[in-house]
Design an enzyme around this catalytic site. Structure first.
Site, short mmCIF file in Angstrom:
data_model
loop_
_atom_site.label_atom_id
_atom_site.label_comp_id
_atom_site.label_asym_id
_atom_site.label_seq_id
_atom_site.Cartn_x
_atom_site.Cartn_y
_atom_site.Cartn_z
CD GLU A 131 45.72 137.93 33.30
OE1 GLU A 131 45.05 137.32 32.35
OE2 GLU A 131 46.30 137.34 34.28
CG ASP A 190 40.35 132.71 27.24
OD1 ASP A 190 40.51 133.36 26.77
OD2 ASP A 190 40.89 131.94 28.18
CG ASP A 211 43.82 130.74 27.82
OD1 ASP A 211 43.82 131.04 29.19
OD2 ASP A 211 44.83 130.92 27.16
CB SER A 212 43.22 129.91 33.89
OG SER A 212 41.89 129.83 33.48
CE LYS A 257 39.27 135.46 28.06
NZ LYS A 257 41.16 135.51 28.32
CD GLU A 278 46.90 135.81 26.50
OE1 GLU A 278 47.95 135.36 26.18
OE2 GLU A 278 45.78 134.50 26.98
#
Ligand code: KIV
Length: 271
Positions: A189, A90, A51-52, A120, A122
């Site tokens: 991270e 993501d 999602d970057s 993925k 978070e």
């Protein structure tokens, strides 16, 4: 006689075997067909459709604005370019936090509409129900602990996480809970290298580090950072392998000069 050109694809099982055999896992982000094709052909193990994309593709300050539809578009393009690597997509902010039904529905959309191989998300304990539900549906899940950019407004900064004992203890517990819930790997991270080593050694699933030292089972970087497309972002953990920004700047300036001077196109470059 036909030559067997079958390619050995990277699966979540390959990654477990790599960890068990001590082979490090390479992962890069990609968001489009052309770069995904280059990375896959170069032999990358995992492409993360991160999602970057919200930052490096769309120019937003955070990862929060990108939508599920936009992530699906990027993932579809990436999947068309690859043949061998594992593709992780993501789940964007807002597509899984409300409850596990919504999380499963978002994960199913990604799997059905993109052809990606896994998702993925978070967080630790707070997303455990969703991880279990998604895994139960047969969808491989990668976790993400430490600096979790979707929670940036909770933390307020992008500094190193889990330096204090209580945060480190929560991270270790979260990693074990994610493993128990069926996650196949966890991104760590921006956490101290010693903590990442301890977590990696405590798990049988692989850890993939970004700013988490050399003892993780693999490493990930954002392609725009490591290729020098985005040159303003220079954290200590980043190794920049190219300076594409400078090379493209030179090429575009040369092109403009050639057009203005009528050097381009020449006789061989026309019909
Ligand atoms: O979105 C992303 O690029 C990521 C990496 C930084 C791991 O989550």
């Amino acid at each position: 006689m036909s030559v067997n050109k079958e390619i050995k694809k990277v699966t979540t099982h390959t990654l477990q075997k790599m960890k068990a055999g001590g082979e490090k896992i390479s992962m890069l982000t990609a968001y489009d067909f052309s770069f995904a094709k280059i990375f896959d052909q170069a032999g990358i193990d995992i492409i993360l459709v991160g999602d970057s994309a919200s930052n490096v593709m769309a120019g937003h300050e955070t990862t929060l604005p990108i939508t599920l539809d936009q992530m699906i578009y990027h993932a579809q393009s990436v999947v068309r370019g690859i043949n061998r690597c594992l593709v992780v997509v993501d789940l964007p902010f807002g597509s899984y936090q409300s409850n596990s039904q919504i999380a499963l529905a978002s994960a199913i959309r990604i799997m059905k509409e993109t052809g990606g191989h896994s998702i993925k998300l978070e967080g630790g304990e707070e997303v455990l129900d969703s991880v279990s539900k998604i895994v139960s549906a047969g969808i491989p899940v990668m976790g993400h602990l430490g600096l979790t950019p979707q929670s940036i407004y909770k933390f307020g900064t992008y500094t190193v996480r889990a330096k204090e004992a209580d945060e480190a203890a929560k991270l270790k517990k979260d990693a074990l809970l994610l493993q128990e819930a069926g996650a196949f790997a966890i991104v760590l991270e921006k956490i101290p290298a010693a903590l990442a080593k301890e977590v990696s050694e405590s798990l049988h699933i692989p850890t993939i580090g970004i700013g988490a030292g050399n003892n993780c089972d693999g490493q990930v970087l954002v392609m725009h950072d490591m290729l020098g497309i985005n040159t303003e972002f220079k954290p200590r953990f980043l190794r920049q392998y190219l300076n594409i920004q400078e090379q493209v700047d030179n090429a575009v300036k040369k092109y403009i000069a050639d057009v203005k001077s009528k050097d381009f196109p020449n006789e061989q470059e026309q019909y």
